[in-house]
Every structure is written in structure tokens, then in C-alpha cells.
Enzyme design. Structure first.
Site, short mmCIF file in Angstrom:
data_model
loop_
_atom_site.label_atom_id
_atom_site.label_comp_id
_atom_site.label_asym_id
_atom_site.label_seq_id
_atom_site.Cartn_x
_atom_site.Cartn_y
_atom_site.Cartn_z
N GLU A 1 -4.97 13.14 -0.03
CA GLU A 1 -3.65 13.44 -0.58
C GLU A 1 -2.68 12.27 -0.38
OE1 GLU A 1 -2.40 16.05 -2.25
OE2 GLU A 1 -4.26 17.22 -2.30
N CYS B 1 -15.58 21.05 -0.24
CA CYS B 1 -14.14 21.03 -0.51
C CYS B 1 -13.97 20.25 -1.80
CB CYS B 1 -13.38 20.35 0.63
SG CYS B 1 -11.61 20.11 0.30
N CYS C 1 -10.86 25.84 -4.75
CA CYS C 1 -10.59 25.62 -3.33
C CYS C 1 -11.66 26.37 -2.54
CB CYS C 1 -9.20 26.15 -2.98
SG CYS C 1 -8.83 26.21 -1.21
N HIS D 1 -11.69 18.43 -2.80
CA HIS D 1 -11.14 17.09 -2.62
C HIS D 1 -12.25 16.04 -2.44
CE1 HIS D 1 -7.33 19.15 -1.77
NE2 HIS D 1 -6.72 17.99 -1.78
N THR E 1 -11.93 26.75 0.69
CA THR E 1 -11.38 27.56 1.77
C THR E 1 -10.96 28.93 1.25
OG1 THR E 1 -10.61 25.57 2.93
CG2 THR E 1 -9.64 27.68 3.59
N ASP F 1 -5.67 25.10 -6.37
CA ASP F 1 -6.14 24.46 -5.14
C ASP F 1 -4.91 24.16 -4.29
OD1 ASP F 1 -7.96 23.18 -3.33
OD2 ASP F 1 -7.38 21.23 -4.14
N SER F 2 -5.13 23.64 -3.11
CA SER F 2 -4.00 23.27 -2.26
C SER F 2 -3.36 21.96 -2.70
CB SER F 2 -4.44 23.16 -0.80
OG SER F 2 -5.42 22.14 -0.66
#
Length: 292
Positions: free
Chosen positions: A153, A185, A76, A187, A78, A13-14
Site C-alpha cells: 500500500e 492475500c 479479500c 495484495h 481475510t 478489498d481493504s
């Protein structure tokens, strides 16, 4: 593919969002060893172009392939929306995304589905297309939420500003009388407490992580890839600051992980005065996205 005892499942993931998928893997596939990678150097992914995302995903997959993974889960949305179909045929291990498993779960849950996601995922219409393909009668409303990932984050989940932002994002979905909400997402499950305070209690939450892990279990069984050997401790790697990731992730993991910094093949980077590293050839693009 590298043959080694306890071949790992790669998860990326980011940032910390993919930890929601990791926790599901711990729960449903406790015998599997995991390699977790967070591309914190280049987050958020939601402001990137499709071409950038495909480039980043290939770099990550190339590295994971060199580390001998037997399967990769794109934790992720995206990346799942913009890169999955492009890269699936390029590697000799299965690569799973979140969109189709999440869409299947949503269609079973309701007929008026809201999707909160990054701007890139929303623009791709990936969830809408997947849901309508399964059930054309299901109505879908999508909302890009660009501020959520940076707030999570930065560990600002319980900041009053975060609730204010969430109210703005959810207002159109509430007005549409949705009965189901997809975390578009990885997150966003971290925000469940905040979102639950705003949405009607009748709205059902769909976490695609639940469904992609079940899909992974079936794939492992089908391809005879289940781990019957030594269970290795989860290996945590990041492209950015390892200490920051360790501190942020502790509250969701329940322990402070040992985190390695990995240098992926990439463009030259610069370090800004606030210690945020960003690709030099993307600096102006990201700044413009913040201003827009």
C-alpha cells in the site's frame, strides 16, 4: 435489489490488493460492469478480529446492496476466511469468496502447498481446512505475513527491505520443500517479481483470483445474470483518501481512476497527525498489534 441498466458486480478489498481480481474480471468478463470498493480507512484487515471483519463486511455489503449490485466478490482473503459463511445467507445476491476456488486450484497443482497470507487468514486455517477437505493427502504450510500489505500500500514493492522481509517469510516454506504457493492475500500477486527471485523456479504460483472469476462466470450463467445491456465504466470508491488510492493504483490499472470517497456507517473516527484515519475504538488495538 435495485434494477438498473447494467447492474454491476461488486468487488471489495481493504485496499489495492483487490485490483488483482479486478484485472482478471476485465480479462475474463469484459462485458460486465464493476463497482470496486477499497476500505482504505480501516486497512490492514489482517490484524483485525473476526467480529470486526464481519462488522466491516456487513457495512460494505449493505452499501453495495443499496447501489444495486447483482453479485459481490470478496476480493479479500481475510474477509473470505472470517466472514463469508456468516453473511452469504443474509443477502439476496450471490457472494463469492477466494478460499475454496484457490484451494481447488492448489490441489490440482501440487501436493506440498505453501500459503502466504495475512495473520488473520493464517490463524483461521481456512486454506488448510479447504485443501484437506478436497484432498487429505496434500500437505499444507501456512505463513502469516503482516508486513506485506502495508509495504504494498506504501508502494514499496521494490524496496530492498521488502525483499528482506519476503526472504524471512518464505524461508520456512522453502525448507519444507513446497511445490506450490498460494497467494493467500489479493495484495500478494503484486510481489510476484520479488517472490520469484527467492523461491525455486519449480514452485507453481496459485492466484485464487483466476479461480474465483471463473466461479463468478459460472454463477452469472446459472442465475441468468450476465450483462447484455450497456457496459458501464468501473466505479472506484474508497473509505479513506481517494487521491492516495488513485495514485497507488495507477501502476496496476494502467490509468489514473476517478475515485469517490464513500462514508460507510461506522464508529466515530479521528484523524491522526499523519493523516491516517482510524476508528477511535480500534486505535489502541491496532497499536498493540504493531508492538507485539
Amino acid at each position: 435489489m435495485k434494477n438498473s441498466l447494467g447492474n454491476r458486480i461488486g468487488v471489495f478489498d481493504s485496499g489495492v490488493g483487490g485490483l488483482t481480481v479486478l484485472r482478471k474480471l476485465y480479462r475474463y468478463l469484459p462485458q460486465e460492469s464493476i463497482l470496486y470498493f477499497a476500505d482504505t480507512l480501516r486497512l490492514p484487515y489482517g490484524t483485525r478480529t473476526k467480529e470486526e471483519i464481519i462488522l466491516f463486511v456487513r457495512q460494505i455489503l449493505d452499501w453495495m446492496q443499496s447501489e444495486g449490485v447483482k453479485m459481490v466478490i470478496m476480493a479479500c482473503n481475510t474477509s473470505s476466511a472470517l466472514a463469508l459463511e456468516t453473511v452469504q445467507s443474509e443477502y439476496d445476491f450471490p457472494i463469492l469468496g477466494l478460499i475454496h476456488p484457490g484451494a481447488k486450484g492448489a490441489v490440482k497443482a501440487g501436493k506440498r502447498v505453501g500459503v502466504i497470507s495475512t495473520v488473520a487468514t493464517a490463524k483461521s486455517n481456512a486454506y488448510r481446512d479447504a485443501i484437506v477437505e478436497i484432498d487429505p493427502k496434500t500437505q499444507v504450510w501456512q505463513m502469516g505475513c503482516p508486513e506485506f500489505v502495508p509495504l504494498i500500500e506504501q508502494n514499496r514493492i521494490y524496496d530492498p527491505y521488502t525483499k528482506k522481509v519476503a526472504q524471512q517469510y518464505l524461508k520456512p516454506l522453502i525448507e519444507a520443500n513446497i511445490d506450490t504457493l498460494i497467494y493467500g492475500c489479493t495484495h500478494y500477486p503484486h510481489l510476484k517479481g520479488v517472490l520469484s527471485e527467492i523461491l525455486p523456479s519449480s514452485v507453481r504460483f496459485i492466484d485464487p483470483a483466476d479461480y474465483v472469476v471463473r466461479a463468478a462466470e459460472k454463477e452469472l450463467e446459472l442465475m441468468n445474470l450476465r450483462n447484455h445491456g450497456l457496459l458501464l465504466p468501473t466505479r472506484f470508491c474508497v473509505s479513506g483518501n481517494s487521491d492516495d488510492f488513485a495514485i497507488t493504483s495507477k501502476q496496476w490499472l494502467g490509468f489514473t481512476p476517478h475515485v469517490e470517497k464513500i462514508h460507510l456507517p461506522s464508529s466515530k473516527v479521528i484523524e491522526l497527525h499523519n493523516s491516517t484515519e482510524i476508528e477511535i475504538n480500534q486505535h489502541h488495538l491496532y497499536a498493540e498489534s504493531l508492538i507485539a
